[in-house]
Design a protein around this motif. Structure first.
Motif, PDB file in Angstrom:
ATOM      1  N   VAL A 111      -5.365 -14.198  -4.901  1.00 20.29           N
ATOM      2  CA  VAL A 111      -5.025 -13.954  -3.504  1.00 20.29           C
ATOM      3  C   VAL A 111      -5.966 -12.874  -2.994  1.00 20.29           C
ATOM      4  N   TYR A 112      -6.297 -12.980  -1.723  1.00 25.08           N
ATOM      5  CA  TYR A 112      -7.262 -12.082  -1.117  1.00 25.08           C
ATOM      6  C   TYR A 112      -6.657 -11.414   0.110  1.00 25.08           C
ATOM      7  N   LEU A 113      -7.180 -10.243   0.433  1.00 19.60           N
ATOM      8  CA  LEU A 113      -6.788  -9.571   1.659  1.00 19.60           C
ATOM      9  C   LEU A 113      -8.057  -9.189   2.401  1.00 19.60           C
ATOM     10  N   GLN A 114      -8.332  -9.907   3.479  1.00 17.86           N
ATOM     11  CA  GLN A 114      -9.462  -9.565   4.335  1.00 17.86           C
ATOM     12  C   GLN A 114      -8.979  -8.552   5.355  1.00 17.86           C
ATOM     13  N   MET A 115      -9.605  -7.397   5.355  1.00 19.66           N
ATOM     14  CA  MET A 115      -9.188  -6.305   6.236  1.00 19.66           C
ATOM     15  C   MET A 115     -10.300  -6.022   7.223  1.00 19.66           C
ATOM     16  N   ASN A 116     -10.048  -6.259   8.489  1.00 13.66           N
ATOM     17  CA  ASN A 116     -11.015  -6.017   9.549  1.00 13.66           C
ATOM     18  C   ASN A 116     -10.521  -4.917  10.479  1.00 13.66           C
ATOM     19  N   SER A 117     -11.427  -4.386  11.255  1.00 12.62           N
ATOM     20  CA  SER A 117     -11.084  -3.335  12.228  1.00 12.62           C
ATOM     21  C   SER A 117     -10.272  -2.231  11.564  1.00 12.62           C
ATOM     22  N   LEU A 118     -10.739  -1.761  10.442  1.00 16.68           N
ATOM     23  CA  LEU A 118      -9.999  -0.766   9.673  1.00 16.68           C
ATOM     24  C   LEU A 118      -9.878   0.541  10.433  1.00 16.68           C
ATOM     25  N   LYS A 119      -8.729   1.175  10.221  1.00 15.77           N
ATOM     26  CA  LYS A 119      -8.416   2.442  10.857  1.00 15.77           C
ATOM     27  C   LYS A 119      -8.173   3.495   9.778  1.00 15.77           C
ATOM     28  N   ALA A 120      -8.262   4.757  10.170  1.00 12.46           N
ATOM     29  CA  ALA A 120      -8.020   5.841   9.219  1.00 12.46           C
ATOM     30  C   ALA A 120      -6.627   5.715   8.592  1.00 12.46           C
ATOM     31  N   GLU A 121      -5.676   5.260   9.376  1.00 11.34           N
ATOM     32  CA  GLU A 121      -4.307   5.149   8.860  1.00 11.34           C
ATOM     33  C   GLU A 121      -4.129   4.012   7.863  1.00 11.34           C
ATOM     34  N   ASP A 122      -5.158   3.205   7.653  1.00 18.58           N
ATOM     35  CA  ASP A 122      -5.112   2.186   6.607  1.00 18.58           C
ATOM     36  C   ASP A 122      -5.462   2.761   5.237  1.00 18.58           C
ATOM     37  N   THR A 123      -5.893   4.005   5.214  1.00 21.07           N
ATOM     38  CA  THR A 123      -6.244   4.651   3.954  1.00 21.07           C
ATOM     39  C   THR A 123      -5.024   4.727   3.048  1.00 21.07           C
ATOM     40  N   ALA A 124      -5.157   4.190   1.848  1.00 25.13           N
ATOM     41  CA  ALA A 124      -4.041   4.144   0.900  1.00 25.13           C
ATOM     42  C   ALA A 124      -4.524   3.519  -0.398  1.00 25.13           C
ATOM     43  N   VAL A 125      -3.672   3.568  -1.390  1.00 23.61           N
ATOM     44  CA  VAL A 125      -3.880   2.750  -2.592  1.00 23.61           C
ATOM     45  C   VAL A 125      -3.195   1.413  -2.337  1.00 23.61           C
ATOM     46  N   TYR A 126      -3.933   0.358  -2.536  1.00 24.52           N
ATOM     47  CA  TYR A 126      -3.421  -0.992  -2.287  1.00 24.52           C
ATOM     48  C   TYR A 126      -3.068  -1.643  -3.620  1.00 24.52           C
ATOM     49  N   ARG A 155       0.842  -1.192   0.000  1.00 25.76           N
ATOM     50  CA  ARG A 155       0.000   0.000   0.000  1.00 25.76           C
ATOM     51  C   ARG A 155       0.876   1.240   0.000  1.00 25.76           C
ATOM     52  N   GLN A 156       0.272   2.311  -0.516  1.00 27.01           N
ATOM     53  CA  GLN A 156       0.977   3.585  -0.565  1.00 27.01           C
ATOM     54  C   GLN A 156      -0.009   4.692  -0.261  1.00 27.01           C
ATOM     55  N   ALA A 157       0.268   5.412   0.817  1.00 26.00           N
ATOM     56  CA  ALA A 157      -0.527   6.573   1.188  1.00 26.00           C
ATOM     57  C   ALA A 157       0.151   7.818   0.629  1.00 26.00           C
ATOM     58  N   PRO A 158      -0.589   8.899   0.427  1.00 31.16           N
ATOM     59  CA  PRO A 158       0.003  10.126  -0.123  1.00 31.16           C
ATOM     60  C   PRO A 158       1.190  10.594   0.709  1.00 31.16           C
ATOM     61  N   GLY A 159       2.298  10.859   0.024  1.00 36.25           N
ATOM     62  CA  GLY A 159       3.492  11.348   0.701  1.00 36.25           C
ATOM     63  C   GLY A 159       4.337  10.266   1.342  1.00 36.25           C
ATOM     64  N   ASN A 160       3.861   9.026   1.262  1.00 34.24           N
ATOM     65  CA  ASN A 160       4.602   7.914   1.878  1.00 34.24           C
ATOM     66  C   ASN A 160       5.156   6.985   0.811  1.00 34.24           C
ATOM     67  N   GLU A 161       6.134   6.191   1.217  1.00 31.41           N
ATOM     68  CA  GLU A 161       6.657   5.170   0.326  1.00 31.41           C
ATOM     69  C   GLU A 161       5.714   3.969   0.303  1.00 31.41           C
ATOM     70  N   ARG A 162       5.813   3.191  -0.764  1.00 25.59           N
ATOM     71  CA  ARG A 162       5.036   1.970  -0.830  1.00 25.59           C
ATOM     72  C   ARG A 162       5.571   0.988   0.210  1.00 25.59           C
ATOM     73  N   GLU A 163       4.657   0.373   0.933  1.00 26.15           N
ATOM     74  CA  GLU A 163       5.071  -0.536   2.008  1.00 26.15           C
ATOM     75  C   GLU A 163       4.360  -1.875   1.894  1.00 26.15           C
ATOM     76  N   LEU A 164       5.047  -2.904   2.355  1.00 22.60           N
ATOM     77  CA  LEU A 164       4.460  -4.243   2.361  1.00 22.60           C
ATOM     78  C   LEU A 164       3.381  -4.327   3.432  1.00 22.60           C
ATOM     79  N   VAL A 165       2.249  -4.886   3.055  1.00 23.21           N
ATOM     80  CA  VAL A 165       1.158  -5.137   3.999  1.00 23.21           C
ATOM     81  C   VAL A 165       1.145  -6.613   4.391  1.00 23.21           C
ATOM     82  N   ALA A 166       1.127  -7.482   3.385  1.00 26.40           N
ATOM     83  CA  ALA A 166       1.084  -8.919   3.647  1.00 26.40           C
ATOM     84  C   ALA A 166       1.643  -9.653   2.438  1.00 26.40           C
ATOM     85  N   ARG A 167       2.282 -10.792   2.732  1.00 25.88           N
ATOM     86  CA  ARG A 167       2.889 -11.596   1.670  1.00 25.88           C
ATOM     87  C   ARG A 167       2.558 -13.056   1.891  1.00 25.88           C
ATOM     88  N   LEU A 168       2.365 -13.780   0.798  1.00 24.54           N
ATOM     89  CA  LEU A 168       2.083 -15.209   0.883  1.00 24.54           C
ATOM     90  C   LEU A 168       2.997 -15.955  -0.077  1.00 24.54           C
TER      91      LEU A 168
END
Length: 117
Positions: free
Chosen positions: A79-94, A38-51
């Motif tokens: 591949v799927y990503l189930q995202m629960n208990s989402l927070k504002a800081e999860d906002t990004a392009v995935y 995922r990549q949020a505005p102004g941030n680098e792309r970061e790993l969320v999950a890998r399989l």
């Protein structure tokens, strides 16, 4: 060549859930890992999950551990990503990433996830 297509982004209230999907097509027989970044505005792309496709081993960023789950359906190269208990800081392009043996990387076009309070 590998084509990668994501679906499932959208807007959700904090505490809610979303499920992202990623389907890979083409020369997928040599897939080593599939992952979500995922990549949020102004941030680098970061790993969320890998399989790891061969072993089923998974890896998560500390920030999503216990809230997100990566899973697969080998019959459709998905591949799927189930995202629960989402927070504002999860906002990004995935982005979905497919890594082949031989270190060839392929990316999807990205899907926007917006979490509002």
């Amino acid at each position: 060549q590998v084509q990668v297509e994501e679906n499932g982004g959208g807007s959700v209230q904090a505490g809610g859930s979303l499920r992202l999907s990623c389907v890979a097509s083409g020369r997928t027989f040599s897939t080593y890992t599939m992952a979500w970044f995922r990549q949020a505005p102004g941030n680098e792309r970061e790993l969320v999950a890998r399989l790891w496709i061969g072993s089923g081993r998974t890896e998560y960023a500390d920030s999503v551990l216990g809230r997100f789950t990566i899973s697969r359906d080998n019959t459709v190269n998905a591949v799927y990503l189930q995202m629960n208990s989402l927070k504002a800081e999860d906002t990004a392009v995935y982005y979905c990433n497919v890594l082949l043996y031989g270190a060839q990387n392929y990316w999807g076009q990205g899907t926007q996830v917006t979490v509002f309070s």
